[in-house]
Design a protein around this motif. Structure first.
Motif, PDB file in Angstrom:
ATOM      1  N   TYR A   4       0.837  -1.198   0.000  1.00  0.00           N
ATOM      2  CA  TYR A   4       0.000   0.000   0.000  1.00  0.00           C
ATOM      3  C   TYR A   4       0.874   1.251   0.000  1.00  0.00           C
ATOM      4  O   TYR A   4       1.955   1.262   0.592  1.00  0.00           O
ATOM      5  N   ILE A   6       0.275   5.253   1.033  1.00  0.00           N
ATOM      6  CA  ILE A   6      -0.757   6.074   1.678  1.00  0.00           C
ATOM      7  C   ILE A   6      -0.476   7.566   1.459  1.00  0.00           C
ATOM      8  O   ILE A   6       0.577   8.074   1.880  1.00  0.00           O
ATOM      9  N   VAL A  49     -10.030   7.131   2.415  1.00  0.00           N
ATOM     10  CA  VAL A  49     -10.256   6.996   3.863  1.00  0.00           C
ATOM     11  C   VAL A  49     -10.686   8.343   4.417  1.00  0.00           C
ATOM     12  O   VAL A  49      -9.947   9.329   4.295  1.00  0.00           O
ATOM     13  N   LEU A  96      -7.113  -2.420   5.843  1.00  0.00           N
ATOM     14  CA  LEU A  96      -6.725  -2.384   4.425  1.00  0.00           C
ATOM     15  C   LEU A  96      -6.837  -3.766   3.786  1.00  0.00           C
ATOM     16  O   LEU A  96      -7.274  -3.886   2.635  1.00  0.00           O
ATOM     17  N   ARG A  97      -6.464  -4.791   4.518  1.00  0.00           N
ATOM     18  CA  ARG A  97      -6.565  -6.156   3.951  1.00  0.00           C
ATOM     19  C   ARG A  97      -8.010  -6.493   3.603  1.00  0.00           C
ATOM     20  O   ARG A  97      -8.286  -7.148   2.618  1.00  0.00           O
ATOM     21  N   ILE A 106      -3.688   4.437  -1.488  1.00  0.00           N
ATOM     22  CA  ILE A 106      -4.751   4.751  -0.539  1.00  0.00           C
ATOM     23  C   ILE A 106      -4.778   6.275  -0.388  1.00  0.00           C
ATOM     24  O   ILE A 106      -3.764   6.883  -0.020  1.00  0.00           O
TER      25      ILE A 106
END
Ligand SMILES: NC(=O)c1ccc[n+]([C@@H]2O[C@H](COP(=O)([O-])OP(=O)(O)OC[C@H]3O[C@@H](n4cnc5c(N)ncnc54)[C@H](OP(=O)(O)O)[C@@H]3O)[C@@H](O)[C@H]2O)c1
Length: 182
Positions: A4, A6, A49, A96-97, A106
């Motif tokens: 990921y 972010i 998010v 996240l998983r 993300i």
């Protein structure tokens, strides 16, 4: 294992605010060029998010995959309007998983407490836009500790992020963006 990256995003006033004292985002802080860039970044991400207020204030008209941060969620749960995550009950990795098992970019649009959370968990990058000439006295700062540190930039630097060259998005409205990288 999924990987990921972010990235945080905010447009702030001269006094480091993302919103008015009542939590609303004033027109004075909006900018068309910044908005288009921001929407493009949200589209590029596999997951957005945001805090519960932002989720309700900005209905998900584009149908992007959302992870909503809230103390009212039971760990990580999937609801009709997106994935919900309570950081007090489940780790970011677990969230996240479940919400983005394929990995990828993300995007974190905030607001303040979500930005605080990710500042401590670790942003890979933060896209900090500034609109000059706007002040929002008593407003919501982009990070809780932005004022204590003297500026959002100083706070980002103190968390190991480094500025790239600023890009002017709108000369007339004095809006520019600086991407801070780990
Ligand atoms: N200028 C910009 O770039 C920008 C960016 C983002 C937002 N905004 C504006 O700022 C406004 C307000 O933002 P805001 O910071 O007041 O609200 P927000 O972050 O959108 O939502 C706050 C809520 O998110 C949940 N939350 C956040 N962090 C949490 C944590 N660590 N643990 C558990 N729950 C957490 C809590 O929900 P529960 O009460 O359910 O626990 C909290 O009440 C937005 O509505 C938007 O208008 C502007």
């Amino acid at each position: 294992m999924a990987r990921y990256e972010i990235h945080g995003h905010a447009i702030v006033s001269d006094d480091d605010c993302i919103a008015n004292a009542d939590g609303s985002m004033p027109d004075a802080l909006r900018n068309e060029a910044d908005w288009r860039r921001f929407q493009g970044e949200l589209d590029r991400a596999v997951l957005n998010v945001l805090g519960r207020y932002g989720h309700y204030r900005f209905p998900n008209v584009a149908g992007r995959r959302r992870l909503i941060v809230s103390s009212q969620a039971d760990g990580v749960e999937q609801r009709a309007d997106g994935w919900w995550w309570n950081p007090g009950m489940a780790s970011l990795g677990e969230a996240l998983r479940k919400a983005a098992p394929e990995g990828g970019l993300i995007a974190v649009p905030g607001g303040r407490r979500v930005n605080d959370l990710f500042l401590s968990l670790g942003f890979d990058a933060f896209h900090l836009s500034r609109k000059r000439g706007v002040r929002l006295p008593g407003g919501v700062p982009v990070f809780t500790r932005a004022w204590a540190m003297g500026s959002a930039e100083r706070l980002l630097a103190s968390h190991g992020l480094h500025p790239t060259d600023p890009v002017v998005l709108d000369e007339a409205e004095r809006v520019s963006v600086t991407v801070w990288m780990r």
